[in-house]
Write a protein that holds these residues in place. Structure first.
Motif, short mmCIF file in Angstrom:
data_model
loop_
_atom_site.label_atom_id
_atom_site.label_comp_id
_atom_site.label_asym_id
_atom_site.label_seq_id
_atom_site.Cartn_x
_atom_site.Cartn_y
_atom_site.Cartn_z
N HIS A 229 0.90 -1.08 -0.14
CA HIS A 229 -0.03 -0.10 0.05
C HIS A 229 0.92 1.16 -0.06
O HIS A 229 0.32 2.18 0.48
CB HIS A 229 -0.91 0.02 0.94
CG HIS A 229 -1.62 -1.26 1.16
ND1 HIS A 229 -2.87 -1.32 2.26
CD2 HIS A 229 -2.01 -2.18 0.15
CE1 HIS A 229 -3.31 -2.65 1.96
NE2 HIS A 229 -2.92 -3.05 1.01
N TYR A 230 2.01 1.05 -0.53
CA TYR A 230 3.12 2.40 -0.66
C TYR A 230 3.38 2.54 -2.19
O TYR A 230 4.13 1.76 -2.72
CB TYR A 230 4.16 1.95 0.18
CG TYR A 230 4.39 2.07 1.49
CD1 TYR A 230 3.27 1.75 2.27
CD2 TYR A 230 5.67 2.60 2.32
CE1 TYR A 230 3.37 1.67 3.73
CE2 TYR A 230 5.56 2.61 3.52
CZ TYR A 230 4.35 2.23 4.24
OH TYR A 230 4.58 2.25 5.83
N TRP A 231 2.72 3.74 -2.64
CA TRP A 231 2.69 3.83 -4.20
C TRP A 231 3.81 4.75 -4.44
O TRP A 231 3.67 5.98 -4.39
CB TRP A 231 1.65 4.14 -4.77
CG TRP A 231 1.34 4.16 -6.24
CD1 TRP A 231 2.33 3.74 -6.96
CD2 TRP A 231 0.21 4.85 -7.12
NE1 TRP A 231 1.76 3.64 -8.40
CE2 TRP A 231 0.47 4.54 -8.52
CE3 TRP A 231 -1.05 5.26 -6.73
CZ2 TRP A 231 -0.42 4.66 -9.47
CZ3 TRP A 231 -1.91 5.84 -7.77
CH2 TRP A 231 -1.51 5.30 -9.04
N ARG B 35 2.37 15.06 -3.32
CA ARG B 35 3.58 15.24 -2.93
C ARG B 35 4.49 14.26 -1.94
O ARG B 35 5.86 14.09 -2.24
CB ARG B 35 3.44 16.62 -1.91
CG ARG B 35 2.98 17.81 -2.77
CD ARG B 35 2.84 18.98 -1.54
NE ARG B 35 2.44 20.09 -2.58
CZ ARG B 35 1.79 21.02 -2.19
NH1 ARG B 35 1.06 20.70 -1.06
NH2 ARG B 35 1.40 22.03 -2.83
N ASP B 36 3.64 13.36 -1.48
CA ASP B 36 4.28 12.37 -0.89
C ASP B 36 4.72 11.35 -1.81
O ASP B 36 4.03 10.52 -2.76
CB ASP B 36 3.15 11.51 0.13
CG ASP B 36 2.81 12.32 1.16
OD1 ASP B 36 3.38 13.43 1.07
OD2 ASP B 36 1.89 12.07 2.06
N ASN B 37 5.98 10.92 -1.42
CA ASN B 37 6.46 9.58 -2.09
C ASN B 37 7.11 8.74 -1.12
O ASN B 37 8.24 8.98 -0.54
CB ASN B 37 7.42 10.11 -3.17
CG ASN B 37 7.89 8.92 -4.03
OD1 ASN B 37 7.31 8.06 -4.59
ND2 ASN B 37 9.47 9.08 -4.65
N PRO B 38 6.70 7.48 -0.88
CA PRO B 38 5.51 6.99 -1.57
C PRO B 38 4.24 7.50 -0.99
O PRO B 38 4.19 7.93 0.06
CB PRO B 38 5.58 5.49 -1.25
CG PRO B 38 6.53 5.58 0.16
CD PRO B 38 7.51 6.62 0.16
N LEU B 39 3.25 7.26 -1.78
CA LEU B 39 1.94 7.84 -1.16
C LEU B 39 1.35 6.43 -0.50
O LEU B 39 1.35 5.51 -1.37
CB LEU B 39 1.02 8.19 -2.69
CG LEU B 39 -0.29 8.25 -2.30
CD1 LEU B 39 -0.46 9.62 -1.32
CD2 LEU B 39 -0.93 8.43 -3.66
N ARG B 40 0.88 6.57 0.72
CA ARG B 40 0.52 5.58 1.37
C ARG B 40 -0.98 5.35 1.41
O ARG B 40 -1.83 6.27 1.37
CB ARG B 40 0.94 5.83 3.02
CG ARG B 40 2.49 5.93 2.91
CD ARG B 40 2.74 6.44 4.42
NE ARG B 40 4.30 6.74 4.66
CZ ARG B 40 5.02 5.67 5.34
NH1 ARG B 40 4.73 5.03 6.10
NH2 ARG B 40 6.35 6.14 5.14
#
Length: 159
Positions: free
Chosen positions: A38-40, A141-146
């Motif tokens: 679940h971390y994209w 903005r988030d990497n990875p997107l959770r």
């Protein structure tokens, strides 16, 4: 078994067959690909190939999305890459609303998971027959997107 139960069971069985035959699934393609843990990541472009044979038809294209209730945004941005059969590429950035201002999710909930079919293109005409590939890239903005569990594609004939 007495006659009443046999008749009731038969009627219920026939009714369920009738109702299930009324449910239509107009999807030519309807798939999901799981996002590991679940971390994209930006690096994980999800590839979704599909075939177009009728260039006279019009199509509706939806992006399938599932996330957990722990997803921390009310929206999501995608970079949507399309590769046509002749190798021509296009990219489009698109935002989708996932929640109301009060935080209520707009998707269909089942337990801790919310599902969406996000309209990408309506009444779209493909110029060429053959294999297309849609690639989805998260553009937040988030990497990875959770907390994104999976993404996918739904393609159906426009009515």
């Amino acid at each position: 078994m007495n006659t009443f139960f046999k008749t009731s069971f038969s009627a219920l069985f026939l009714l369920s067959i009738l109702l299930s035959s009324c449910i239509r699934n107009d999807a030519l393609v309807d798939n999901h690909q799981a996002i590991p843990r679940h971390y994209w990541s930006y690096l994980n472009k999800v590839q979704l190939p599909f075939e177009i044979s009728d260039t006279t038809a019009r199509y509706n294209i939806y992006l399938n999305l599932r996330h957990t209730s722990e997803y921390k945004y009310s929206n999501i941005y995608f970079l949507i890459h399309m590769v046509s059969p002749d190798g021509k590429k296009s990219v489009e950035r698109k935002e989708f609303r996932l929640a109301l201002p009060d935080g209520e999710w707009l998707g269909k909930g089942s337990g801790n998971i919310y599902s969406y079919q996000l309209p990408f293109k309506s009444n779209h005409k493909f110029d060429k027959a053959g294999k297309y590939t849609l690639m989805l890239e998260q553009n937040m903005r988030d990497n990875p997107l959770r907390e994104v569990t999976d993404v996918g594609l739904r393609l159906e004939l426009a009515k």
